[in-house]
Design a protein around this motif. Sequence first.
Motif, PDB file in Angstrom:
ATOM      1  N   GLY A  25       0.814  -1.204   0.000  1.00 34.20           N
ATOM      2  CA  GLY A  25       0.000   0.000   0.000  1.00 34.20           C
ATOM      3  C   GLY A  25       0.847   1.253   0.000  1.00 34.20           C
ATOM      4  N   GLY A  26       0.165   2.389  -0.132  1.00 33.13           N
ATOM      5  CA  GLY A  26       0.885   3.646  -0.197  1.00 33.13           C
ATOM      6  C   GLY A  26       1.496   4.063   1.126  1.00 33.13           C
ATOM      7  N   ASP A  27       1.060   3.463   2.233  1.00 35.26           N
ATOM      8  CA  ASP A  27       1.592   3.819   3.545  1.00 35.26           C
ATOM      9  C   ASP A  27       2.837   3.023   3.913  1.00 35.26           C
ATOM     10  OD1 ASP A  27      -0.496   5.585   3.784  1.00 35.26           O
ATOM     11  OD2 ASP A  27      -1.812   4.132   4.796  1.00 35.26           O
ATOM     12  N   ASP A  28       3.213   2.022   3.096  1.00 28.77           N
ATOM     13  CA  ASP A  28       4.397   1.229   3.427  1.00 28.77           C
ATOM     14  C   ASP A  28       5.649   2.090   3.285  1.00 28.77           C
ATOM     15  OD1 ASP A  28       2.721  -0.851   3.789  1.00 28.77           O
ATOM     16  OD2 ASP A  28       3.198  -1.887   1.911  1.00 28.77           O
ATOM     17  N   PRO A  29       6.566   1.974   4.219  1.00 30.17           N
ATOM     18  CA  PRO A  29       7.793   2.778   4.136  1.00 30.17           C
ATOM     19  C   PRO A  29       8.691   2.290   3.007  1.00 30.17           C
ATOM     20  CG  PRO A  29       7.933   1.245   5.965  1.00 30.17           C
ATOM     21  CD  PRO A  29       6.532   1.133   5.441  1.00 30.17           C
ATOM     22  N   ILE A  30       9.444   3.217   2.402  1.00 30.41           N
ATOM     23  CA  ILE A  30      10.371   2.907   1.320  1.00 30.41           C
ATOM     24  C   ILE A  30      11.750   3.353   1.748  1.00 30.41           C
ATOM     25  CG2 ILE A  30      10.952   3.300  -1.099  1.00 30.41           C
ATOM     26  CD1 ILE A  30       8.039   3.862  -1.643  1.00 30.41           C
ATOM     27  N   SER A  31      12.686   2.427   1.736  1.00 30.36           N
ATOM     28  CA  SER A  31      14.043   2.746   2.161  1.00 30.36           C
ATOM     29  C   SER A  31      14.787   3.472   1.051  1.00 30.36           C
ATOM     30  CB  SER A  31      14.784   1.470   2.551  1.00 30.36           C
ATOM     31  OG  SER A  31      14.931   0.634   1.404  1.00 30.36           O
ATOM     32  N   THR A  32      15.942   4.017   1.441  1.00 33.08           N
ATOM     33  CA  THR A  32      16.772   4.724   0.456  1.00 33.08           C
ATOM     34  C   THR A  32      17.262   3.774  -0.628  1.00 33.08           C
ATOM     35  OG1 THR A  32      17.487   6.231   2.201  1.00 33.08           O
ATOM     36  CG2 THR A  32      18.807   6.179   0.188  1.00 33.08           C
ATOM     37  N   ARG A  33      17.598   2.560  -0.235  1.00 34.21           N
ATOM     38  CA  ARG A  33      18.059   1.558  -1.207  1.00 34.21           C
ATOM     39  C   ARG A  33      16.972   1.252  -2.222  1.00 34.21           C
ATOM     40  NH1 ARG A  33      22.346  -0.192  -3.878  1.00 34.21           N
ATOM     41  NH2 ARG A  33      22.030  -2.323  -4.626  1.00 34.21           N
ATOM     42  N   GLU A  34      15.727   1.124  -1.737  1.00 33.71           N
ATOM     43  CA  GLU A  34      14.613   0.830  -2.640  1.00 33.71           C
ATOM     44  C   GLU A  34      14.345   2.011  -3.564  1.00 33.71           C
ATOM     45  OE1 GLU A  34      12.116  -2.268   0.223  1.00 33.71           O
ATOM     46  OE2 GLU A  34      11.589  -0.135   0.140  1.00 33.71           O
ATOM     47  N   LYS A  35      14.527   3.243  -3.030  1.00 35.00           N
ATOM     48  CA  LYS A  35      14.356   4.416  -3.890  1.00 35.00           C
ATOM     49  C   LYS A  35      15.393   4.427  -5.006  1.00 35.00           C
ATOM     50  CE  LYS A  35      12.352   7.412  -0.323  1.00 35.00           C
ATOM     51  NZ  LYS A  35      12.531   8.657   0.471  1.00 35.00           N
ATOM     52  N   LEU A  36      16.650   4.071  -4.672  1.00 37.29           N
ATOM     53  CA  LEU A  36      17.700   4.023  -5.694  1.00 37.29           C
ATOM     54  C   LEU A  36      17.413   2.933  -6.733  1.00 37.29           C
ATOM     55  CD1 LEU A  36      20.887   4.536  -3.470  1.00 37.29           C
ATOM     56  CD2 LEU A  36      19.833   6.190  -5.037  1.00 37.29           C
ATOM     57  N   ASP A  37      16.927   1.784  -6.253  1.00 39.43           N
ATOM     58  CA  ASP A  37      16.583   0.706  -7.195  1.00 39.43           C
ATOM     59  C   ASP A  37      15.473   1.139  -8.139  1.00 39.43           C
ATOM     60  OD1 ASP A  37      18.488  -0.846  -6.021  1.00 39.43           O
ATOM     61  OD2 ASP A  37      17.078  -1.951  -4.724  1.00 39.43           O
ATOM     62  N   LEU A  38      14.457   1.836  -7.582  1.00 42.80           N
ATOM     63  CA  LEU A  38      13.363   2.320  -8.416  1.00 42.80           C
ATOM     64  C   LEU A  38      13.862   3.348  -9.412  1.00 42.80           C
ATOM     65  CD1 LEU A  38      10.367   2.488  -9.133  1.00 42.80           C
ATOM     66  CD2 LEU A  38      10.083   4.163  -7.284  1.00 42.80           C
ATOM     67  N   LEU A  39      14.749   4.246  -8.967  1.00 37.85           N
ATOM     68  CA  LEU A  39      15.285   5.265  -9.862  1.00 37.85           C
ATOM     69  C   LEU A  39      16.092   4.639 -10.994  1.00 37.85           C
ATOM     70  CD1 LEU A  39      15.686   8.259 -10.489  1.00 37.85           C
ATOM     71  CD2 LEU A  39      17.664   8.255  -8.950  1.00 37.85           C
ATOM     72  N   ASN A  40      16.918   3.652 -10.675  1.00 33.45           N
ATOM     73  CA  ASN A  40      17.699   2.969 -11.721  1.00 33.45           C
ATOM     74  C   ASN A  40      16.789   2.254 -12.709  1.00 33.45           C
ATOM     75  OD1 ASN A  40      20.175   3.776 -10.660  1.00 33.45           O
ATOM     76  ND2 ASN A  40      20.276   2.006  -9.256  1.00 33.45           N
ATOM     77  N   TYR A  41      15.738   1.632 -12.200  1.00 30.50           N
ATOM     78  CA  TYR A  41      14.801   0.942 -13.084  1.00 30.50           C
ATOM     79  C   TYR A  41      14.119   1.921 -14.027  1.00 30.50           C
ATOM     80  CZ  TYR A  41      10.429  -1.105 -14.633  1.00 30.50           C
ATOM     81  OH  TYR A  41       9.362  -1.507 -15.406  1.00 30.50           O
ATOM     82  N   LEU A  42      13.673   3.091 -13.466  1.00 35.79           N
ATOM     83  CA  LEU A  42      12.995   4.079 -14.302  1.00 35.79           C
ATOM     84  C   LEU A  42      13.935   4.643 -15.357  1.00 35.79           C
ATOM     85  CD1 LEU A  42      10.900   5.969 -11.585  1.00 35.79           C
ATOM     86  CD2 LEU A  42      10.085   4.307 -13.267  1.00 35.79           C
ATOM     87  N   ARG A  43      15.210   4.873 -14.973  1.00 36.65           N
ATOM     88  CA  ARG A  43      16.177   5.374 -15.954  1.00 36.65           C
ATOM     89  C   ARG A  43      16.399   4.356 -17.078  1.00 36.65           C
ATOM     90  NH1 ARG A  43      20.851   7.917 -11.953  1.00 36.65           N
ATOM     91  NH2 ARG A  43      19.731   9.860 -11.431  1.00 36.65           N
ATOM     92  N   GLN A  44      16.540   3.088 -16.687  1.00 37.11           N
ATOM     93  CA  GLN A  44      16.765   2.047 -17.703  1.00 37.11           C
ATOM     94  C   GLN A  44      15.558   1.898 -18.619  1.00 37.11           C
ATOM     95  OE1 GLN A  44      17.810  -1.517 -15.611  1.00 37.11           O
ATOM     96  NE2 GLN A  44      19.804  -0.728 -14.915  1.00 37.11           N
ATOM     97  N   SER A  45      14.360   1.888 -18.018  1.00 40.65           N
ATOM     98  CA  SER A  45      13.160   1.716 -18.835  1.00 40.65           C
ATOM     99  C   SER A  45      12.937   2.906 -19.749  1.00 40.65           C
ATOM    100  CB  SER A  45      11.941   1.503 -17.933  1.00 40.65           C
ATOM    101  OG  SER A  45      11.739   2.642 -17.099  1.00 40.65           O
ATOM    102  N   HIS A  46      13.179   4.129 -19.236  1.00 39.53           N
ATOM    103  CA  HIS A  46      13.013   5.315 -20.081  1.00 39.53           C
ATOM    104  C   HIS A  46      14.064   5.353 -21.173  1.00 39.53           C
ATOM    105  CE1 HIS A  46      10.702   7.543 -16.650  1.00 39.53           C
ATOM    106  NE2 HIS A  46       9.993   6.595 -17.245  1.00 39.53           N
ATOM    107  N   GLY A  47      15.296   4.952 -20.836  1.00 41.21           N
ATOM    108  CA  GLY A  47      16.342   4.922 -21.858  1.00 41.21           C
ATOM    109  C   GLY A  47      16.045   3.897 -22.940  1.00 41.21           C
ATOM    110  N   LYS A  48      15.530   2.734 -22.547  1.00 40.80           N
ATOM    111  CA  LYS A  48      15.174   1.701 -23.521  1.00 40.80           C
ATOM    112  C   LYS A  48      14.041   2.162 -24.411  1.00 40.80           C
ATOM    113  CE  LYS A  48      13.798  -3.135 -23.800  1.00 40.80           C
ATOM    114  NZ  LYS A  48      13.449  -4.355 -23.020  1.00 40.80           N
TER     115      LYS A  48
END
Length: 223
Positions: A25-48
Amino acid sequence: MAADVGIPVERLLEQLAQAGIEKSGGDDPISTREKLDLLNYLRQSHGKAAKEAKAEKSAKVTLKRKTTTQIKQPTSPGRAARAARTTKTVNVEVRRKRTYMKTDQSAEEKERLLREAEEAKRKLQEQEEQRRKAEEMERARREAQEEMLRSKEEERKRQEEAKRQAEEESKAKAEAEEAQRKRDLELARRAQEQRKSQQEARERKEKAKRRAEAGKPGRGRRE
């Protein structure tokens, strides 16, 4: 975090799931590591996606063509206009646009690989055909050689059998001739003995007759 980035919670959860980050859910906490993983995924997907769009755009070639044609039309309808044969020229401009798709290099590569595979398959088939023909020729040669040897062996046996039969016939003929010769000799001996016996019998009879005649008195004897 959805409020920070300005996207709906559902979209954020979907992106997290695509990045391999499980959140309920939207209330679940997100760690810094998970934020970096999400950012890398978005960069890769947008670049592709950008690369695919660029490749698709570069694969398209659009040709534009414009032609102008002049058409003559009468100025106004009616009998008077037809009689005067007055016309006006109208320029008609036709624009055409045609888009061509460039040949995909991967498709060309696949076609090349397919041709190479077909060529390799054809060569293998030719080699297999040559090997099969060579085996057939070798088998035919062996069969011909075996047939020749078999014919020679049969001829040798036939000659030996003919020789044996000839020897047996010659032996049988010699034995028959020898037996006939012995029979002829026996018959000749018996005939000779019979003639001798008959001769001796005649001689004894003749002697007896002479003795009998010698013992009788003489007839018409003078004194």
